[in-house]
Motif scaffolding. Sequence first.
Motif, PDB file in Angstrom:
ATOM      1  N   GLY A 180       1.181  -1.350   0.242  1.00 16.70           N
ATOM      2  CA  GLY A 180       0.234  -0.035  -0.070  1.00 16.70           C
ATOM      3  C   GLY A 180       0.874   1.627  -0.177  1.00 16.70           C
ATOM      4  N   TYR A 181       1.733   1.011  -0.204  1.00 18.95           N
ATOM      5  CA  TYR A 181       2.692   2.298  -0.389  1.00 18.95           C
ATOM      6  C   TYR A 181       3.153   2.950  -1.645  1.00 18.95           C
ATOM      7  CZ  TYR A 181       4.910   1.293   4.280  1.00 18.95           C
ATOM      8  OH  TYR A 181       4.577   0.893   5.185  1.00 18.95           O
ATOM      9  N   SER A 182       2.930   4.239  -1.463  1.00 17.93           N
ATOM     10  CA  SER A 182       2.804   4.832  -3.150  1.00 17.93           C
ATOM     11  C   SER A 182       3.824   5.981  -3.306  1.00 17.93           C
ATOM     12  CB  SER A 182       1.094   5.489  -3.418  1.00 17.93           C
ATOM     13  OG  SER A 182       0.854   6.438  -2.265  1.00 17.93           O
ATOM     14  N   ASN A 183       4.625   6.148  -2.117  1.00 16.95           N
ATOM     15  CA  ASN A 183       5.687   7.318  -2.602  1.00 16.95           C
ATOM     16  C   ASN A 183       7.017   6.774  -2.718  1.00 16.95           C
ATOM     17  OD1 ASN A 183       5.407   5.547  -0.176  1.00 16.95           O
ATOM     18  ND2 ASN A 183       6.990   7.685   0.899  1.00 16.95           N
ATOM     19  N   VAL A 184       6.987   6.293  -4.383  1.00 12.75           N
ATOM     20  CA  VAL A 184       7.930   5.203  -4.319  1.00 12.75           C
ATOM     21  C   VAL A 184       8.712   6.398  -5.652  1.00 12.75           C
ATOM     22  CG1 VAL A 184       7.026   3.025  -4.321  1.00 12.75           C
ATOM     23  CG2 VAL A 184       6.518   3.791  -6.105  1.00 12.75           C
ATOM     24  N   GLY A 185       8.512   7.715  -5.364  1.00 17.63           N
ATOM     25  CA  GLY A 185       9.177   8.262  -6.939  1.00 17.63           C
ATOM     26  C   GLY A 185      10.789   8.401  -7.272  1.00 17.63           C
ATOM     27  N   PHE A 186      10.786   8.558  -6.139  1.00 13.95           N
ATOM     28  CA  PHE A 186      12.814   8.678  -5.609  1.00 13.95           C
ATOM     29  C   PHE A 186      13.335   7.047  -6.587  1.00 13.95           C
ATOM     30  CE2 PHE A 186      12.013  12.100  -2.542  1.00 13.95           C
ATOM     31  CZ  PHE A 186      12.690  13.012  -3.383  1.00 13.95           C
ATOM     32  N   LEU A 187      12.585   5.809  -5.812  1.00 12.92           N
ATOM     33  CA  LEU A 187      12.828   4.342  -6.341  1.00 12.92           C
ATOM     34  C   LEU A 187      12.823   4.605  -7.990  1.00 12.92           C
ATOM     35  CD1 LEU A 187      13.425   1.806  -5.311  1.00 12.92           C
ATOM     36  CD2 LEU A 187      10.987   1.595  -5.407  1.00 12.92           C
ATOM     37  N   ILE A 188      12.266   4.726  -8.213  1.00 13.72           N
ATOM     38  CA  ILE A 188      11.797   4.953  -9.885  1.00 13.72           C
ATOM     39  C   ILE A 188      13.095   6.047 -10.172  1.00 13.72           C
ATOM     40  CG2 ILE A 188      10.382   5.292 -11.880  1.00 13.72           C
ATOM     41  CD1 ILE A 188       8.113   4.881 -10.327  1.00 13.72           C
ATOM     42  N   ILE A 189      13.168   6.928  -9.844  1.00 20.35           N
ATOM     43  CA  ILE A 189      14.037   8.222 -10.425  1.00 20.35           C
ATOM     44  C   ILE A 189      15.331   7.254 -10.556  1.00 20.35           C
ATOM     45  CG2 ILE A 189      15.537  10.278  -9.616  1.00 20.35           C
ATOM     46  CD1 ILE A 189      12.759  11.519  -9.138  1.00 20.35           C
ATOM     47  N   MET A 190      15.896   6.758  -9.580  1.00 15.95           N
ATOM     48  CA  MET A 190      16.577   6.433  -9.047  1.00 15.95           C
ATOM     49  C   MET A 190      17.170   5.068 -10.142  1.00 15.95           C
ATOM     50  SD  MET A 190      17.445   5.738  -5.315  1.00 15.95           S
ATOM     51  CE  MET A 190      19.167   5.474  -5.107  1.00 15.95           C
ATOM     52  N   ALA A 191      16.599   3.983 -10.466  1.00 19.98           N
ATOM     53  CA  ALA A 191      16.191   2.777 -11.404  1.00 19.98           C
ATOM     54  C   ALA A 191      16.755   3.158 -12.397  1.00 19.98           C
ATOM     55  CB  ALA A 191      15.070   2.657 -11.013  1.00 19.98           C
ATOM     56  N   VAL A 192      15.820   4.713 -12.876  1.00 20.56           N
ATOM     57  CA  VAL A 192      15.690   5.355 -14.430  1.00 20.56           C
ATOM     58  C   VAL A 192      17.226   5.504 -14.216  1.00 20.56           C
ATOM     59  CG1 VAL A 192      15.135   6.987 -16.110  1.00 20.56           C
ATOM     60  CG2 VAL A 192      13.248   5.256 -14.465  1.00 20.56           C
ATOM     61  N   SER A 193      17.519   6.523 -13.694  1.00 20.63           N
ATOM     62  CA  SER A 193      18.654   6.995 -14.123  1.00 20.63           C
ATOM     63  C   SER A 193      20.858   6.665 -13.835  1.00 20.63           C
ATOM     64  CB  SER A 193      19.289   8.437 -12.436  1.00 20.63           C
ATOM     65  OG  SER A 193      17.906   9.380 -12.282  1.00 20.63           O
ATOM     66  N   ALA A 194      19.953   5.139 -13.386  1.00 21.26           N
ATOM     67  CA  ALA A 194      21.540   4.310 -13.246  1.00 21.26           C
ATOM     68  C   ALA A 194      21.206   3.628 -14.530  1.00 21.26           C
ATOM     69  CB  ALA A 194      20.763   3.031 -12.006  1.00 21.26           C
ATOM     70  N   ILE A 195      19.577   3.439 -15.046  1.00 19.55           N
ATOM     71  CA  ILE A 195      20.053   2.033 -16.333  1.00 19.55           C
ATOM     72  C   ILE A 195      20.153   3.610 -17.799  1.00 19.55           C
ATOM     73  CG2 ILE A 195      18.165   1.749 -18.206  1.00 19.55           C
ATOM     74  CD1 ILE A 195      18.710  -0.079 -15.859  1.00 19.55           C
ATOM     75  N   ILE A 196      20.078   4.925 -17.531  1.00 18.90           N
ATOM     76  CA  ILE A 196      20.284   5.660 -18.517  1.00 18.90           C
ATOM     77  C   ILE A 196      22.173   5.783 -18.478  1.00 18.90           C
ATOM     78  CG2 ILE A 196      20.379   8.902 -19.251  1.00 18.90           C
ATOM     79  CD1 ILE A 196      17.455   8.501 -18.380  1.00 18.90           C
ATOM     80  N   ILE A 197      22.741   5.727 -17.457  1.00 25.83           N
ATOM     81  CA  ILE A 197      24.049   6.216 -16.597  1.00 25.83           C
ATOM     82  C   ILE A 197      24.897   4.740 -17.335  1.00 25.83           C
ATOM     83  CG2 ILE A 197      26.020   6.343 -14.954  1.00 25.83           C
ATOM     84  CD1 ILE A 197      24.507   7.852 -13.386  1.00 25.83           C
ATOM     85  N   LEU A 198      24.147   3.349 -17.928  1.00 25.32           N
ATOM     86  CA  LEU A 198      24.919   2.940 -17.817  1.00 25.32           C
ATOM     87  C   LEU A 198      24.802   2.418 -19.295  1.00 25.32           C
ATOM     88  CD1 LEU A 198      23.417  -0.016 -15.397  1.00 25.32           C
ATOM     89  CD2 LEU A 198      26.060   0.157 -15.948  1.00 25.32           C
ATOM     90  N   CYS A 199      24.047   3.621 -19.997  1.00 21.43           N
ATOM     91  CA  CYS A 199      23.547   3.190 -21.366  1.00 21.43           C
ATOM     92  C   CYS A 199      24.648   4.444 -21.687  1.00 21.43           C
ATOM     93  CB  CYS A 199      22.286   4.252 -21.699  1.00 21.43           C
ATOM     94  SG  CYS A 199      21.245   2.417 -21.351  1.00 21.43           S
ATOM     95  N   ALA A 200      24.629   5.059 -21.305  1.00 22.06           N
ATOM     96  CA  ALA A 200      25.838   6.062 -21.347  1.00 22.06           C
ATOM     97  C   ALA A 200      26.996   5.574 -21.514  1.00 22.06           C
ATOM     98  CB  ALA A 200      25.793   7.910 -21.086  1.00 22.06           C
ATOM     99  N   LEU A 201      27.574   4.633 -20.629  1.00 25.92           N
ATOM    100  CA  LEU A 201      29.016   4.350 -19.836  1.00 25.92           C
ATOM    101  C   LEU A 201      29.519   3.641 -21.374  1.00 25.92           C
ATOM    102  CD1 LEU A 201      31.666   4.402 -18.186  1.00 25.92           C
ATOM    103  CD2 LEU A 201      29.999   2.482 -17.054  1.00 25.92           C
ATOM    104  N   VAL A 202      27.842   2.747 -21.408  1.00 29.62           N
ATOM    105  CA  VAL A 202      28.706   1.623 -22.830  1.00 29.62           C
ATOM    106  C   VAL A 202      28.242   1.930 -23.748  1.00 29.62           C
ATOM    107  CG1 VAL A 202      27.533  -0.957 -23.391  1.00 29.62           C
ATOM    108  CG2 VAL A 202      27.598  -0.287 -20.717  1.00 29.62           C
ATOM    109  N   MET A 203      27.512   2.342 -24.065  1.00 27.92           N
ATOM    110  CA  MET A 203      27.222   3.039 -25.567  1.00 27.92           C
ATOM    111  C   MET A 203      27.866   4.425 -25.850  1.00 27.92           C
ATOM    112  SD  MET A 203      24.720   0.584 -26.769  1.00 27.92           S
ATOM    113  CE  MET A 203      24.131   1.581 -28.528  1.00 27.92           C
TER     114      MET A 203
END
Length: 336
Positions: A180-203
């Motif tokens: 029932g928790y909905s305050n998951v915004g920072f979790l999503i931001i961290m995950a998306v940011s990490a994926i973007i950084i990895l893409c920039a690193l590898v690509m």
Amino acid sequence: MDVLLHNPIADMYGPQFLVFYGIVIAIATLVCWKLVQDPTQNAPLPLIPAEPDAYQIAYLRSGVSGVAQVAILNLIQLGYLQITGESINHISNHPPLSELQPLERQVFFIFYTPSQMKTSLWLVTEKIESYCDIYQQQLDNEQLLYANEWNVANMKVGVITAIIIFSLGLYKLLIALSRGYSNVGFLIIMAVSAIIILCALVMNERSRLSCKGIAYRRQLEQTFSQLKHKIKKTSFDNPSTFDYSLVVAIFGIPALAGSSYDSLDKAFFPRTYSPVRSRLSSSDSSSNSSSSCSSGSSCSSGSSCSSGSSCSSSSSCSSGSSCGGGCGGCGGGGGD
């Protein structure tokens, strides 16, 4: 099933998990960064031969177009081709074609009918690509080119790292929502940011040369830098055809300015278009010099020429990039 719903990670409170998740992202990204670095960054450079292969060096510098430039110059020097106005055409009383290499014969036949300078280099590059496979293979064997399999390996490392980060974040997200928790915004931001950084690193766009190749090309430029002065008209030296070919192979056609083959330089890079010529010359003579061997890495080495003369260089090729971000607050899924 109960283990999936109740374990140290699932029961971790939101702020604590965000700190833990940030540490996991940092460690995973650091490991990925280490694994995708150029494997040749600390490799010793090959010896410079007493008489280097101008075509191989030209391919190292700028690929097939570099080989085309050297081939055109060689055919002009050997009396097979001549520059007439803004075109190149063959000389009727040229020496026997049997004295030419297969690649050079192919270039000669291209100019059997006069060709405009504006399109000649492109046309030659198109026709001799298959003849350059041998030079690519030689440079690949020396690890002077950035191998395709290294890019494939980097992609695999990036995908595995992204799966680890994404899976952990998704798992905690589902646990939080199920409770029932909905305050998951920072979790999503961290995950998306990490994926973007990895893409920039590898690509990250890499040079066609490996770190070892960039260092070797720079060493060639330093070792034979005096040749650019030797071929000038004002020089008291008597440059050979090999000297001219080697200069073009290492520095490109713009290096012929002021020499006996100044007309070839003017034909490809007319003075009336000096801004364009300036950009092309700069790009040609320092091809890939600004490219990084690997993110945040450096490479340096020294070697001696096999001709008996000592030549060494220390070069570094690195690109440092930092990526990071911060999130405040604690809104990840929490435990009971």
